[in-house]
Scaffold this motif. Structure first.
Motif, mmCIF file in Angstrom:
data_model
loop_
_atom_site.group_PDB
_atom_site.id
_atom_site.type_symbol
_atom_site.label_atom_id
_atom_site.label_comp_id
_atom_site.label_asym_id
_atom_site.label_seq_id
_atom_site.Cartn_x
_atom_site.Cartn_y
_atom_site.Cartn_z
ATOM 1 N N GLY A 153 -12.370 -7.089 -1.320
ATOM 2 C CA GLY A 153 -13.605 -6.321 -1.366
ATOM 3 C C GLY A 153 -13.881 -5.718 -2.724
ATOM 4 O O GLY A 153 -14.713 -4.814 -2.854
ATOM 5 N N TRP A 154 -13.194 -6.216 -3.749
ATOM 6 C CA TRP A 154 -13.333 -5.726 -5.125
ATOM 7 C C TRP A 154 -13.079 -4.218 -5.208
ATOM 8 O O TRP A 154 -13.759 -3.466 -5.894
ATOM 9 N N SER A 155 -12.062 -3.757 -4.469
ATOM 10 C CA SER A 155 -11.657 -2.349 -4.521
ATOM 11 C C SER A 155 -10.660 -2.163 -5.654
ATOM 12 O O SER A 155 -9.690 -2.918 -5.784
ATOM 13 N N SER A 156 -10.913 -1.164 -6.493
ATOM 14 C CA SER A 156 -10.053 -0.943 -7.655
ATOM 15 C C SER A 156 -8.748 -0.271 -7.240
ATOM 16 O O SER A 156 -8.706 0.561 -6.331
ATOM 17 N N ILE A 157 -7.664 -0.631 -7.920
ATOM 18 C CA ILE A 157 -6.318 -0.142 -7.620
ATOM 19 C C ILE A 157 -5.688 0.355 -8.912
ATOM 20 O O ILE A 157 -5.861 -0.254 -9.972
ATOM 21 N N SER A 188 0.866 -1.179 0.000
ATOM 22 C CA SER A 188 0.000 0.000 0.000
ATOM 23 C C SER A 188 0.900 1.227 0.000
ATOM 24 O O SER A 188 2.085 1.137 0.319
ATOM 25 N N GLU A 211 -11.771 2.616 -13.869
ATOM 26 C CA GLU A 211 -11.202 1.727 -12.857
ATOM 27 C C GLU A 211 -10.089 0.859 -13.429
ATOM 28 O O GLU A 211 -9.909 -0.293 -13.027
ATOM 29 N N ARG A 225 -18.933 8.454 -13.475
ATOM 30 C CA ARG A 225 -18.100 7.420 -12.867
ATOM 31 C C ARG A 225 -16.653 7.646 -13.279
ATOM 32 O O ARG A 225 -16.364 8.463 -14.163
ATOM 33 N N TYR A 258 -4.699 -10.157 -5.245
ATOM 34 C CA TYR A 258 -5.190 -9.348 -6.352
ATOM 35 C C TYR A 258 -5.984 -10.182 -7.356
ATOM 36 O O TYR A 258 -5.751 -11.384 -7.519
ATOM 37 N N TYR A 266 -7.942 -5.412 -8.936
ATOM 38 C CA TYR A 266 -8.865 -5.285 -7.809
ATOM 39 C C TYR A 266 -8.285 -5.999 -6.596
ATOM 40 O O TYR A 266 -7.706 -7.082 -6.710
ATOM 41 N N GLY A 267 -8.453 -5.354 -5.446
ATOM 42 C CA GLY A 267 -7.986 -5.927 -4.198
ATOM 43 C C GLY A 267 -9.128 -6.526 -3.411
ATOM 44 O O GLY A 267 -10.236 -6.723 -3.935
#
Length: 437
Positions: A285-289, A141, A197, A194, A237, A282-283
């Motif tokens: 919790g399906w969080s975009s990176i 991170s 992503e 939006r 990932y 995606y990390g």
């Protein structure tokens, strides 16, 4: 002579106990193992062991701020236990790389410890991805990091430290790299409703799309937004490949970097655009990176001429008027203070166009190289008087001595003191105004 005597004593104490540096480094943290070895040897009650430990601790709270990539030429005096540390930031997806080139004594054991700076300033020691003191450190991170460098006791020499970053993933299109990314993470989509992503890389239709990492194909699908897609799960990932013209893998199959997953197209909502690959990461919790830093390679650092290292550890002085002492090597770093012409400084390290310096009061920072010169020539003469007060070094108490008299050469000044050179080469600090005790 004192340094040589200490070194002989050090070797004798270790050899009497059948202890070698290689044995001390056999397992666990090299730094702690080595320190524990010193504390259990016959040297444990000697001040030099305490000084070595104290130098390592002090470096953790007195760091130099730099930006990656960074390269510095520095010299360590074997007679003075010392350590240096650098504070920098890195982004998720990068791999921090550390390289130390020994330019004089190649037998020295060096300790490079990398720490993650956590909330509240606490330091968490990191282990390299590869074995040994040097290696690659994946960044999980966006964080600040602290790197400490320290040679073994009674050793030192000239070294070149390089701290850089490397890509942690291979690129998904052959013969292309991060410079070919045309649309970036966070760009507005649908009139700003939006955000993008992932990243888009344009290529000819039918260009093979490659796996960026080992993993398992978790899904092969076709939908309105991404068109023909492939998802690959790999550890923490998930990698998302979209707008494919064709899919060449099945769900559940294992892939390795470079395996073909499909081909570039413009399916889904990309039907009106040129063929390209949309790639997302995606990390949990399906969080975009942002994928950029997973692919970005550090630019090449310029070579540092070893011939310019002669002034390292020597006294230098400011040769211009009022100049800025900065927190890091660049005009974008915070100004820590001002230095005046002829102010003295110790030159600790040299990077590209900048000097890492330490002032007589032990404060440190960076000064542009063209604003300093070596303090090896006289600025003026001064006649010492019986009433003058002296210091043998900056931290020692003042004293008077009738033996110091006559004309001397002034090399520079700091605060209320001149640094002077006697006829025999001895250097002393002389109070300009009288005793301050």
């Amino acid at each position: 002579m004192r340094k040589i005597s200490f070194y002989i004593l050090f070797c004798l104490c270790l050899s009497c106990q059948g202890t070698k540096i290689e044995q001390l480094l056999r397992s666990g943290s090299p730094y702690e193992k080595y320190l524990q070895g010193l504390k259990t040897s016959d040297l444990k009650d000697y001040a030099m062991v305490r000084d070595w430990e104290r130098a390592g601790k002090a470096a953790l709270s007195d760091s130099n701020r730099v930006e990656l990539p960074y390269r510095e030429l520095m010299r360590f005096d074997p007679a003075e236990p010392e350590a240096v540390s650098f504070l920098f930031s890195a982004n998720q997806g990068q791999e921090i790389t550390i390289d130390l080139k020994m330019l004089s004594d190649t037998s020295v054991v060096w300790f490079t410890d990398l720490f993650e700076v956590q909330k509240g300033g606490e330091l968490k020691k990191l282990k390299p991805e590869e074995g040994g003191s040097f290696g690659r450190y994946p960044v999980g991170s966006e964080e600040n990091f602290l790197l400490r460098l320290q040679p073994e006791l009674l050793k030192g020499g000239l070294v070149e430290l390089s701290v850089s970053y490397a890509a942690s993933l291979s690129f998904p299109l052959l013969n292309k790299n991060y410079l070919n990314i045309a649309s970036f993470f966070g760009d507005p989509r649908d009139g700003g409703r939006r955000k993008h992503e992932g990243v888009d890389i344009f290529a000819a239709r039918g260009t093979p799309v490659l796996a960026v990492s080992e993993g398992r194909v978790s899904r092969v699908a076709d939908n309105r937004l991404g068109g023909k897609t492939v998802r690959v799960s790999s550890g923490r990932y998930s990698f998302y490949y979209a707008h494919l013209d064709s899919q060449m893998v099945a769900a559940g199959s294992r892939v390795k970097p470079g395996d073909t997953l499909g081909t570039v197209g413009n399916t889904g909502n990309a039907r009106t655009t040129a063929p390209h690959l949309h790639f997302g990461i995606y990390g949990p919790g399906w969080s975009s990176i942002d994928p950029l830093y997973f692919f970005k390679q550090s630019p090449e650092l310029p070579d540092l001429p070893v011939a310019d290292s002669a002034w390292l550890k020597n006294w230098g002085r400011v040769k211009a008027g009022l100049v800025n002492l900065r927190q890091g090597p660049g005009t974008g770093f915070e100004i820590l203070g001002k230095l005046e012409k002829q102010d003295l400084l110790r030159i600790e390290g040299q990077s590209d166009g900048w000097l890492r310096i330490r002032l007589p009061d032990n404060s440190q920072g960076f000064l542009a190289e063209n604003l300093a010169e070596v303090a090896d020539t006289s600025l003026q003469q001064r006649t010492l008087q019986p009433t003058d007060w002296f210091k043998s070094n900056w931290g020692s108490p003042e004293f008077q001595h009738a033996a110091f008299s006559g004309d001397v050469e002034v090399l520079g000044s700091f605060g209320q003191f001149d640094l002077v050179a006697l006829g025999d080469g001895t250097k002393l600090w002389v109070n300009k105004t009288g005793n301050t005790n």
